[in-house]
Design an enzyme around this catalytic site. Sequence first.
Site, mmCIF file in Angstrom:
data_model
loop_
_atom_site.group_PDB
_atom_site.id
_atom_site.type_symbol
_atom_site.label_atom_id
_atom_site.label_comp_id
_atom_site.label_asym_id
_atom_site.label_seq_id
_atom_site.Cartn_x
_atom_site.Cartn_y
_atom_site.Cartn_z
ATOM 1 N N HIS A 64 0.930 -1.395 -0.218
ATOM 2 C CA HIS A 64 0.480 0.210 -0.504
ATOM 3 C C HIS A 64 1.194 0.725 0.270
ATOM 4 O O HIS A 64 0.260 2.406 -0.543
ATOM 5 C CB HIS A 64 -1.097 0.184 1.367
ATOM 6 C CG HIS A 64 -2.094 1.240 0.945
ATOM 7 N ND1 HIS A 64 -3.713 0.794 -0.537
ATOM 8 C CD2 HIS A 64 -1.757 2.213 1.019
ATOM 9 C CE1 HIS A 64 -3.242 2.097 -0.518
ATOM 10 N NE2 HIS A 64 -2.829 3.347 0.283
ATOM 11 N N TYR A 74 1.477 5.343 -2.842
ATOM 12 C CA TYR A 74 2.092 7.122 -2.240
ATOM 13 C C TYR A 74 3.191 6.884 -2.996
ATOM 14 O O TYR A 74 3.600 8.192 -3.070
ATOM 15 C CB TYR A 74 1.822 7.468 -0.884
ATOM 16 C CG TYR A 74 0.271 7.400 -0.479
ATOM 17 C CD1 TYR A 74 -0.498 7.807 -0.548
ATOM 18 C CD2 TYR A 74 -0.005 5.499 0.577
ATOM 19 C CE1 TYR A 74 -1.723 7.912 -0.536
ATOM 20 C CE2 TYR A 74 -1.280 5.856 0.219
ATOM 21 C CZ TYR A 74 -2.314 6.751 -0.049
ATOM 22 O OH TYR A 74 -3.448 6.269 -0.009
ATOM 23 N N HIS A 123 -9.910 1.349 -10.495
ATOM 24 C CA HIS A 123 -9.342 2.421 -9.718
ATOM 25 C C HIS A 123 -7.936 3.173 -10.013
ATOM 26 O O HIS A 123 -7.647 3.989 -9.706
ATOM 27 C CB HIS A 123 -9.502 1.986 -8.153
ATOM 28 C CG HIS A 123 -8.588 2.611 -6.895
ATOM 29 N ND1 HIS A 123 -8.999 4.063 -6.682
ATOM 30 C CD2 HIS A 123 -7.834 2.548 -6.433
ATOM 31 C CE1 HIS A 123 -7.921 4.299 -6.208
ATOM 32 N NE2 HIS A 123 -7.168 3.648 -5.715
ATOM 33 N N PHE A 124 -7.025 1.542 -9.907
ATOM 34 C CA PHE A 124 -5.801 2.318 -9.829
ATOM 35 C C PHE A 124 -5.151 2.323 -10.973
ATOM 36 O O PHE A 124 -4.025 2.980 -11.012
ATOM 37 C CB PHE A 124 -4.614 1.477 -8.942
ATOM 38 C CG PHE A 124 -4.749 -0.475 -9.882
ATOM 39 C CD1 PHE A 124 -3.979 -0.239 -10.908
ATOM 40 C CD2 PHE A 124 -4.971 -1.502 -9.412
ATOM 41 C CE1 PHE A 124 -3.707 -1.690 -11.756
ATOM 42 C CE2 PHE A 124 -4.578 -2.285 -9.200
ATOM 43 C CZ PHE A 124 -4.539 -2.659 -10.460
ATOM 44 N N HIS A 125 -6.052 2.997 -12.668
ATOM 45 C CA HIS A 125 -5.711 3.374 -13.960
ATOM 46 C C HIS A 125 -5.982 4.700 -13.097
ATOM 47 O O HIS A 125 -5.113 5.114 -14.357
ATOM 48 C CB HIS A 125 -6.057 2.113 -15.050
ATOM 49 C CG HIS A 125 -5.314 1.167 -14.677
ATOM 50 N ND1 HIS A 125 -5.306 0.190 -14.556
ATOM 51 C CD2 HIS A 125 -4.422 1.156 -16.248
ATOM 52 C CE1 HIS A 125 -5.159 -0.800 -14.836
ATOM 53 N NE2 HIS A 125 -4.167 -0.359 -16.086
ATOM 54 N N ARG A 147 -11.356 -9.137 -12.264
ATOM 55 C CA ARG A 147 -9.853 -8.977 -12.763
ATOM 56 C C ARG A 147 -8.773 -10.244 -12.921
ATOM 57 O O ARG A 147 -9.118 -11.168 -12.640
ATOM 58 C CB ARG A 147 -9.016 -8.652 -11.300
ATOM 59 C CG ARG A 147 -8.672 -8.672 -10.395
ATOM 60 C CD ARG A 147 -8.186 -7.594 -9.297
ATOM 61 N NE ARG A 147 -6.462 -6.767 -10.141
ATOM 62 C CZ ARG A 147 -5.777 -6.659 -8.831
ATOM 63 N NH1 ARG A 147 -6.269 -6.506 -7.672
ATOM 64 N NH2 ARG A 147 -4.565 -5.834 -9.123
ATOM 65 N N ARG A 148 -7.621 -9.745 -13.554
ATOM 66 C CA ARG A 148 -6.037 -10.829 -14.173
ATOM 67 C C ARG A 148 -6.554 -11.899 -14.376
ATOM 68 O O ARG A 148 -6.487 -13.025 -13.873
ATOM 69 C CB ARG A 148 -6.047 -10.767 -12.172
ATOM 70 C CG ARG A 148 -5.077 -9.975 -11.469
ATOM 71 C CD ARG A 148 -4.705 -10.477 -10.382
ATOM 72 N NE ARG A 148 -4.082 -9.078 -10.038
ATOM 73 C CZ ARG A 148 -2.621 -9.732 -9.217
ATOM 74 N NH1 ARG A 148 -3.192 -10.615 -8.781
ATOM 75 N NH2 ARG A 148 -1.791 -8.758 -9.046
#
Lengths: 600, 65, 265
Positions: free
Chosen positions: A234, A238, A385-387, A448-449
């Site tokens: 996680h 950041y 989300h993370f794209h 996903r994946r």
Amino acid sequence: MTMSESGGTYIDNFPAEARVVRSALYSSFLALALGGLFGIIQTLHRTDIYRFIESDMYYTVLTAHGVFLVVTFTIFFLVGVFTWAVTTSLDRGVEDIRFTWLWYGLMTIGTVMAAAAILAGFTDSIDMSADVLFTFYAPLQAHWLFYLGLVVFVVGTWLAGADWFRSWWAWKQENPDERIPLPTFMVLTTMLMWYIATIGIAVSILVFLLPWSLGIIDSVNPTLTRTLFWFWGHPVVYFWLLPAYMMWYVMLPKISGGKLFSDPLARVVFILFLLLSTPVGIHHQYLDPGIAEGFKFIAMTNTMFLLLPSLLTAFTVVASMEHGARQRGGTGYFGWLKALPWRDPVFAGMALAGLMFAAGGFSGMINAGMNINYLVHNTLWVPGHFHLTVGTASALTFMAATYWLLPQLTGKALWNRSVALVQVVLWFLGMTFMSNSMHRAGLLGIPRRTAEPQYQGFEFEAGVGSVAELDFQLALGGALLAISIVLFLANVVGTAFNGRSDDLPANEFAETLSGPEDSPQVLDNLKLWTAIAVVLVILAYSFPLMSIVDRGGLYGPDISPFPVSIETLSLLAFTLEQYTTAAIATTGEFVQTTLTGVIR
Amino acid sequence: MGQAIEKPEEKREIGHDEYNPVGTLALILLYFVLLVFLWFFMYFVEFLGNDPTVVGTVVASGVVG
Amino acid sequence: MKIHTYEKLWLGAAMVLIVALIATITYGAVGLGISMVDDEEETIDPDALDEDDRFNDPRVEHVGENEYEAYVVARTFMYQPDPIEVPANSEVTFYVTSTDVIHSFSVVGTNINTMVIPGEVSSMTAEFDEPGEYGVVCNEYCGSGHHTMEGQLHVVPEDEFDMTELEVEGDDEVAEDDEVTLNVSVENGMLDDLETTIEAEIGEETFEEDVTVEGDSTYETTITVDAADLGEGDHDWSVTVDDYEDSGTVTVVDDLEDDGGDDDE
């Protein structure tokens, strides 16, 4: 604010450093090119629009896509831009350029090792593979070269941090009474977070996965290595994001024609990231058996409070842009938005990246929620989300920043600003289609994946639209993003082959409306914040880790626990005690100062 | 023209004390409202509407029995 | 510390938002009773699932009024049992474990979703009010065939659901002076008694027996008929209990070819 007196470009002032930064950026862009290529293969394969690889090879592609983009692309860019930030804001070169090349060299060697292990998965003629995806969850096992490559790479980043700390210490000897310049402050706090976070991955690989892949130990505890992964996994998000935040704080206000609204709050934000980035990793394991619900709840509250620095950033950065817009003649509640320099690719790229991050922030809130995780866990919602976050807030900001940095690093004007503008807009559009499709598909339960999210026994039911429509959006988005990457790389290459220009702006970053003098000195007490961060990590992780080892054994159920030496334990206890005392002594002081500050 | 930032004619200096980011406040409050709405929508419509949902054994037997 | 009034306002709003988010989740957990997969279950040796009472025979068990337990094993690249069958209007607790790598057990279109980690048992309780057919997918990458890993969960209407198993053993060849025997066993996996009728047909002969099979037990009976009554030749037989049927063929011969026949051990 200290700034280069000479007023020249970066390469004029720091020619040797400019070479390293340039090399780091080019390495980063090479990874972007490869990762992007694998990305478009995936979108076409998943959606069954065009499949030219076998489905089992999809996972080699996916591993390469993940590792090249979220490790190589982002972190090589980070070390480049952080070197730029430290040298520019301290107005001094690195202490020893050979050391700088050393860490760059280690990162490169590490990348080549890991990449070799991954890419060997494409051919049967080499008995090596690492089809374990970016998360390498045991008992899936990669070739030892993959793990060793990651270790070498991370050691390189540790030395890079040491390099920047060394610059700061040298600068402090000469400027004992000055506040840490904001960009350097951001670099140092980010690296402190990184040092804490990488403990997880270092232990996971060095103590468990590497010996296991070499056959020295027979088994591992899958929950333990998984938890150690997320201990790092996680905060690493950041690590991707904070260089982008730094550019939003120190460049974007200037590009908008204004000043940074609040230097003190920018410092508070980075401190909050140092404190809260790590003790939250268990929110990736909400649906894991073997971890008590209480630990999950604690991770959730920490995660929710981690929203605060991002929400504060949204205000400060937008207010800085608004300051620029008003200075440029903007008026009204919303009319000022039109006065922003939207035709400047540096501005447009960063601003659009920020806008997408606002959307990504929302899906992040959902991901942070404990029980609602049953709805979205491991569905396509998560990559959706993370794209938006690493894939746009970071990636698009990095690309936009490149349009500003590259001329500084090469002394050459950007090859084509119009192409650059088209590029950032294409990224925005492409990601809008792709992430919209992914989020919605995730809510239908599409995982996903997976190479083929088309199943024999059932079909996914779309309440609105259809699965075919979602597939089309995904592929369209992927195609636009691929074109965007090609345009970006063309601009990088075109600029490299340009002639030198005398007409470049000076290497400067944004001034502030409210400077560091408006904030308490304690914000710059890095020892204090590190100590509190360590304590928070211990509070959040000691009991879960003990419980996991107790349940599943240190090396899995089969092997008796490995003895930890007495020296290690007592050293650890001593360090802890030191930190805790320091933390308690100064927290009181800080709380008093800030509270009175905020209330006043 | 390389990197130079376009400078509109009416560029003026706004100092710290005379600047109120009212546009930012307006935007961010809109964002706040949007977040709250979407959160409730996601939790109470998308999530709770996606049942069956995992429940605790104690609560479940209470409901059934 | 100098902070603009607007930003203080936003700071306050942000804190309210954060607390509201935590409060919503807490309401779901406490008010609605949505509980997380956790450390409630004992660990298990993933290499010795065949020695475990629950997972050596992956199945659904009836454990109380409208209460069922499903013991599910996930392995590359399948689920056992498949399909999982439970009745509507029931409360089902899933116990899922893995024999090899990390998988997931995710019932598509529902909030039943868990990671499956070797060495751990994921337990989840859910209520099924309505009949329906759901897909089950593995949403954690588990190897080269990951995309083929799927299963089914069938929630059948309550009145069509039972856990009856019928098994019949019959002779293949019988001498004309002997008897044709069918050993019938009716297993009732439900806790309630099963009232049913065993109907059998051998050649032209028919039999009928009303039985009560007690909960969680097996009823055994033997049906016999003189081979002579059937006569020489092939005779089809069938046994039915509710919707279950077992059938076969018996051959009645004049004389067994040699002495090594039925009487010989």
